[in-house]
Enzyme design. Structure first.
Site, short mmCIF file in Angstrom:
data_model
loop_
_atom_site.label_atom_id
_atom_site.label_comp_id
_atom_site.label_asym_id
_atom_site.label_seq_id
_atom_site.Cartn_x
_atom_site.Cartn_y
_atom_site.Cartn_z
N CYS A 125 0.84 -1.20 0.00
CA CYS A 125 0.00 0.00 0.00
C CYS A 125 0.88 1.25 0.00
CB CYS A 125 -0.93 -0.04 1.21
SG CYS A 125 -2.13 1.29 1.24
N CYS A 126 1.90 1.28 0.86
CA CYS A 126 2.81 2.44 0.89
C CYS A 126 3.52 2.59 -0.45
CB CYS A 126 3.86 2.29 1.99
SG CYS A 126 3.26 2.61 3.66
N CYS A 208 -1.04 8.72 7.07
CA CYS A 208 -2.41 8.39 6.66
C CYS A 208 -3.29 8.15 7.89
CB CYS A 208 -2.40 7.14 5.80
SG CYS A 208 -1.55 7.37 4.22
N CYS A 211 -3.41 4.68 9.63
CA CYS A 211 -2.11 4.13 10.04
C CYS A 211 -1.40 5.01 11.06
CB CYS A 211 -1.22 3.94 8.82
SG CYS A 211 -1.90 2.77 7.63
N CYS A 237 8.33 3.93 5.40
CA CYS A 237 7.47 3.51 4.30
C CYS A 237 8.23 3.39 2.99
CB CYS A 237 6.31 4.49 4.14
SG CYS A 237 6.86 6.18 4.01
#
Ligand code: SF4
Length: 247
Positions: A125-126, A208, A211, A237
């Site tokens: 996702c990152c 985010c 997170c 990340c």
């Protein structure tokens, strides 16, 4: 001037870095502006360091560029700050977005909140929402300016103020490398710099919404990032890989 014509001999860069260690962040930003002009951009997550740094940069060049990675999962308070910033500094924030087809495919396969289901999912996702857009954006600039500080821990303890970034083929400039969090806070207060209201609710580090959580007094400043993962060394990340060729 093109990217390849800006090469600074390594010895000169080392000398420059030792001068910068005893100067202030404004000296570094002035040098960056004189050296790279509009071919430099600040990459900002709009944390406290980033807003302080942009204020300094803008006082040197009112057309200073600032870029951010809009992952499409940021907290509402961060978008509010974007609007405040654009009004205050009359700057257009250069928002970089993820590839929507890649996001769609990831969600189809793993779900909307995949990051809670394993480190690999979180890194994917990152990668899609942050690393890929950053790499794409940095391909077009000769220098990027960050708000990294050495005492934030992890690999950041060894950063130089100006580094050759071999991965992106440009210079990475960290004017706040030798500043403390208290110095940043003092600058923000003294100059009435707009900042994210989440900082006043226990969020030292911003990212985010799903997170990032607030931390307790005394907890590590990055304890609120990906808190469900056990390994503190994994709390990056992929945006900041230390490759200081200038040392
Ligand atoms: S911080 Fe979370 S939501 Fe944001 S890109 Fe990384 S895993 Fe995805």
């Amino acid at each position: 001037m093109t990217k390849t014509e800006t090469g600074i001999p390594p010895g000169e860069l080392a000398d420059q870095n030792s001068r910068f260690e005893s100067g202030g962040p404004e000296d570094v930003l002035r040098w960056a502006d004189e050296t790279f002009g509009q071919r430099a951009v600040q990459v900002s997550s709009f944390g406290l360091e980033d807003v302080a740094l942009f204020d300094m940069y803008w006082r040197i060049n009112e057309d200073a560029r600032v870029m951010t990675l809009d992952t499409l999962r940021l907290p509402t308070e961060t978008y509010t700050l974007f609007d405040q910033f654009q009004l205050r500094y009359r700057v257009e924030i250069e928002a970089q977005y993820p590839d929507l087809e890649a996001v769609r495919a990831m969600i189809r396969e793993k779900g909307f909140n995949l990051f809670y289901k394993g480190v690999q999912n979180r890194k994917r996702c990152c990668g899609i929402r942050k690393v890929d857009p950053l790499n794409k954006a940095l391909a077009g600039v000769d220098a990027w300016i960050t708000g990294l500080r050495r005492d934030q821990g992890m690999d950041r303890g060894s950063i130089d103020i100006v580094e050759w970034d071999a991965q992106h083929g440009n210079y990475k400039i960290n004017p706040l490398a030798n500043w403390t969090f208290d110095q940043v806070r003092e600058y923000v207060d003294a100059n009435d710099v707009p900042y994210n209201e989440l900082h006043d609710r226990g969020y030292p580090s911003l990212g985010c919404a799903p997170c990032t959580r607030a931390v307790e007094p005394g907890e590590d400043i990055r304890a609120g990032r990906w808190w469900w993962e056990g390994d503190p060394d994994a709390k990056e990340c992929g945006l900041h890989i230390v490759e200081a060729a200038s040392r």
